[in-house]
Design a protein around this motif. Structure first.
Motif, PDB file in Angstrom:
ATOM      1  N   ILE A 196      10.533   0.943   2.579  1.00  0.00           N
ATOM      2  CA  ILE A 196       9.217   1.076   1.970  1.00  0.00           C
ATOM      3  C   ILE A 196       8.978  -0.055   0.982  1.00  0.00           C
ATOM      4  O   ILE A 196       9.921  -0.636   0.451  1.00  0.00           O
ATOM      5  CB  ILE A 196       9.066   2.422   1.221  1.00  0.00           C
ATOM      6  N   THR A 197       7.700  -0.358   0.752  1.00  0.00           N
ATOM      7  CA  THR A 197       7.342  -1.299  -0.308  1.00  0.00           C
ATOM      8  C   THR A 197       5.941  -0.981  -0.796  1.00  0.00           C
ATOM      9  O   THR A 197       5.031  -0.720   0.008  1.00  0.00           O
ATOM     10  CB  THR A 197       7.427  -2.766   0.162  1.00  0.00           C
ATOM     11  N   ILE A 198       5.768  -0.941  -2.122  1.00  0.00           N
ATOM     12  CA  ILE A 198       4.442  -0.790  -2.710  1.00  0.00           C
ATOM     13  C   ILE A 198       3.710  -2.115  -2.599  1.00  0.00           C
ATOM     14  O   ILE A 198       4.273  -3.175  -2.869  1.00  0.00           O
ATOM     15  CB  ILE A 198       4.544  -0.358  -4.184  1.00  0.00           C
ATOM     16  N   ASP A 199       2.446  -2.087  -2.194  1.00  0.00           N
ATOM     17  CA  ASP A 199       1.653  -3.300  -2.086  1.00  0.00           C
ATOM     18  C   ASP A 199       1.596  -3.994  -3.453  1.00  0.00           C
ATOM     19  O   ASP A 199       1.262  -3.371  -4.462  1.00  0.00           O
ATOM     20  CB  ASP A 199       0.240  -2.946  -1.617  1.00  0.00           C
ATOM     21  N   PRO A 200       1.931  -5.287  -3.526  1.00  0.00           N
ATOM     22  CA  PRO A 200       1.963  -5.984  -4.826  1.00  0.00           C
ATOM     23  C   PRO A 200       0.593  -6.095  -5.487  1.00  0.00           C
ATOM     24  O   PRO A 200       0.512  -6.344  -6.694  1.00  0.00           O
ATOM     25  CB  PRO A 200       2.528  -7.359  -4.476  1.00  0.00           C
ATOM     26  N   GLN A 201      -0.458  -5.898  -4.721  1.00  0.00           N
ATOM     27  CA  GLN A 201      -1.816  -6.001  -5.267  1.00  0.00           C
ATOM     28  C   GLN A 201      -2.458  -4.647  -5.562  1.00  0.00           C
ATOM     29  O   GLN A 201      -3.501  -4.592  -6.232  1.00  0.00           O
ATOM     30  CB  GLN A 201      -2.711  -6.785  -4.278  1.00  0.00           C
ATOM     31  N   ASP A 202      -1.849  -3.562  -5.065  1.00  0.00           N
ATOM     32  CA  ASP A 202      -2.505  -2.246  -5.184  1.00  0.00           C
ATOM     33  C   ASP A 202      -1.454  -1.137  -5.160  1.00  0.00           C
ATOM     34  O   ASP A 202      -0.854  -0.869  -4.129  1.00  0.00           O
ATOM     35  CB  ASP A 202      -3.496  -2.070  -4.025  1.00  0.00           C
ATOM     36  N   ASP A 203      -1.267  -0.471  -6.307  1.00  0.00           N
ATOM     37  CA  ASP A 203      -0.272   0.591  -6.411  1.00  0.00           C
ATOM     38  C   ASP A 203      -0.595   1.808  -5.548  1.00  0.00           C
ATOM     39  O   ASP A 203       0.270   2.656  -5.318  1.00  0.00           O
ATOM     40  CB  ASP A 203      -0.135   1.075  -7.866  1.00  0.00           C
ATOM     41  N   SER A 204      -1.826   1.911  -5.081  1.00  0.00           N
ATOM     42  CA  SER A 204      -2.206   3.071  -4.276  1.00  0.00           C
ATOM     43  C   SER A 204      -1.897   2.875  -2.796  1.00  0.00           C
ATOM     44  O   SER A 204      -2.195   3.751  -1.978  1.00  0.00           O
ATOM     45  CB  SER A 204      -3.698   3.377  -4.451  1.00  0.00           C
ATOM     46  N   ILE A 205      -1.298   1.731  -2.453  1.00  0.00           N
ATOM     47  CA  ILE A 205      -0.946   1.441  -1.056  1.00  0.00           C
ATOM     48  C   ILE A 205       0.557   1.222  -0.937  1.00  0.00           C
ATOM     49  O   ILE A 205       1.160   0.487  -1.720  1.00  0.00           O
ATOM     50  CB  ILE A 205      -1.686   0.194  -0.541  1.00  0.00           C
ATOM     51  N   MET A 206       1.168   1.872   0.025  1.00  0.00           N
ATOM     52  CA  MET A 206       2.580   1.666   0.355  1.00  0.00           C
ATOM     53  C   MET A 206       2.693   1.307   1.826  1.00  0.00           C
ATOM     54  O   MET A 206       1.956   1.846   2.670  1.00  0.00           O
ATOM     55  CB  MET A 206       3.381   2.949   0.079  1.00  0.00           C
ATOM     56  N   TRP A 207       3.612   0.394   2.128  1.00  0.00           N
ATOM     57  CA  TRP A 207       3.914   0.047   3.518  1.00  0.00           C
ATOM     58  C   TRP A 207       5.276   0.634   3.862  1.00  0.00           C
ATOM     59  O   TRP A 207       6.215   0.539   3.071  1.00  0.00           O
ATOM     60  CB  TRP A 207       3.898  -1.461   3.720  1.00  0.00           C
ATOM     61  N   ALA A 208       5.387   1.247   5.031  1.00  0.00           N
ATOM     62  CA  ALA A 208       6.629   1.920   5.417  1.00  0.00           C
ATOM     63  C   ALA A 208       6.955   1.634   6.874  1.00  0.00           C
ATOM     64  O   ALA A 208       6.072   1.657   7.740  1.00  0.00           O
ATOM     65  CB  ALA A 208       6.514   3.432   5.209  1.00  0.00           C
ATOM     66  N   THR A 209       8.225   1.352   7.135  1.00  0.00           N
ATOM     67  CA  THR A 209       8.698   1.218   8.512  1.00  0.00           C
ATOM     68  C   THR A 209       9.518   2.440   8.885  1.00  0.00           C
ATOM     69  O   THR A 209      10.106   3.100   8.027  1.00  0.00           O
ATOM     70  CB  THR A 209       9.559  -0.034   8.704  1.00  0.00           C
ATOM     71  N   SER A 210       9.551   2.725  10.175  1.00  0.00           N
ATOM     72  CA  SER A 210      10.375   3.811  10.695  1.00  0.00           C
ATOM     73  C   SER A 210      11.189   3.292  11.867  1.00  0.00           C
ATOM     74  O   SER A 210      10.622   2.908  12.898  1.00  0.00           O
ATOM     75  CB  SER A 210       9.502   4.991  11.155  1.00  0.00           C
ATOM     76  N   SER A 211      12.520   3.259  11.697  1.00  0.00           N
ATOM     77  CA  SER A 211      13.378   2.805  12.793  1.00  0.00           C
ATOM     78  C   SER A 211      13.507   3.875  13.867  1.00  0.00           C
ATOM     79  O   SER A 211      13.861   3.575  15.013  1.00  0.00           O
ATOM     80  CB  SER A 211      14.766   2.440  12.251  1.00  0.00           C
ATOM     81  N   VAL A 212      13.219   5.112  13.507  1.00  0.00           N
ATOM     82  CA  VAL A 212      13.296   6.214  14.470  1.00  0.00           C
ATOM     83  C   VAL A 212      12.075   6.212  15.379  1.00  0.00           C
ATOM     84  O   VAL A 212      12.173   6.341  16.601  1.00  0.00           O
ATOM     85  CB  VAL A 212      13.421   7.567  13.744  1.00  0.00           C
TER      86      VAL A 212
END
Length: 231
Positions: A196-212
């Motif tokens: 996971i990573t919080i968007d550096p420009q917007d705390d209300s957005i998170m990016w998430a990957t799923s290997s499953v």
């Protein structure tokens, strides 16, 4: 550095040219964090002692598991979490030429290392007085991400957990006497998270990957929920 763990980049490292990119990465096999520039030159090595290793026995190890860098109030802050393993009992396994000594029992203590990359000031946060649930998260999470100085988010098995942090002597440590907030994976929220990573420009957005589930998701973050907006 052999096996590479979490990585992130900073353009605000003390002692380097302004705007120069420095990549920080966990060197799992060497119990270190290594920083290199865009040309591959070594800029910094944060060794096991600085991370907080407390014993030097043959089977004692410190395991940095997760790393994140976030710009907060115009300064880049590095956070590294994991655990310090002290072997308390050994045993012999195998036969004849294959016989060898291994660690049979260990004491595990989580750690939370931080560094203000702008000033170069490091700090080992005291987590002894924190919630025991945080200990468990630090000992296993391999993905963390800070927001703009209020919280840090962890991949916690099938959950994403949030823990508050506070400014202490110019760096960010977990806040005393708090408990994590868990956001549960489901068909209505988000896929099983891997990184996971919080968007550096917007705390209300998170990016998430799923290997499953082999997805990248854009998640909406609020104080009470994390939900998918785009897959």
């Amino acid at each position: 550095i052999r096996t590479v763990g979490s990585m992130d980049v900073s353009k605000d490292v003390n002692g380097t040219t302004d705007g120069s990119e420095v990549i920080y990465s966990i060197a799992i096999d060497y119990e270190k964090v290594v920083a290199i520039d865009a040309e591959g030159n070594c800029i910094e090595v944060i060794d096991s002692t600085e991370l907080g290793k407390t014993s030097t026995g043959k089977f004692d190890r410190i395991k940095p598991l997760a790393l994140d860098i976030r710009t907060i109030n115009s300064a880049d802050h590095l956070i590294v979490t994991g655990y310090d393993s002290i072997c308390t009992k050994t045993k012999w396994i195998g036969r004849k030429k294959r016989r060898k000594q291994v660690c049979a029992e260990e004491n595990i203590n989580p750690f939370w290392y931080v560094k203000n990359l702008n000033t170069g000031v490091p700090f080992n946060c005291n987590i002894n007085s924190k919630d025991s649930t945080l200990d468990s998260i630090l000992e296993k999470s391999t993905s963390i991400s800070m927001d703009d100085g209020n919280n840090v988010y962890f991949v916690n098995d099938t959950k994403i957990s949030k823990y508050p942090m506070s400014l202490v002597d110019g760096v960010y440590c977990p806040t005393d006497e708090q408990e994590p907030t868990d956001f549960l994976h489901s068909d209505d929220t988000f896929n099983l998270p891997s990184q996971i990573t919080i968007d550096p420009q917007d705390d209300s957005i998170m990016w998430a990957t799923s290997s499953v589930e082999h997805t990248v998701q854009k998640l909406a973050v609020s104080s009470s929920a994390i939900t998918t907006t785009t897959t």
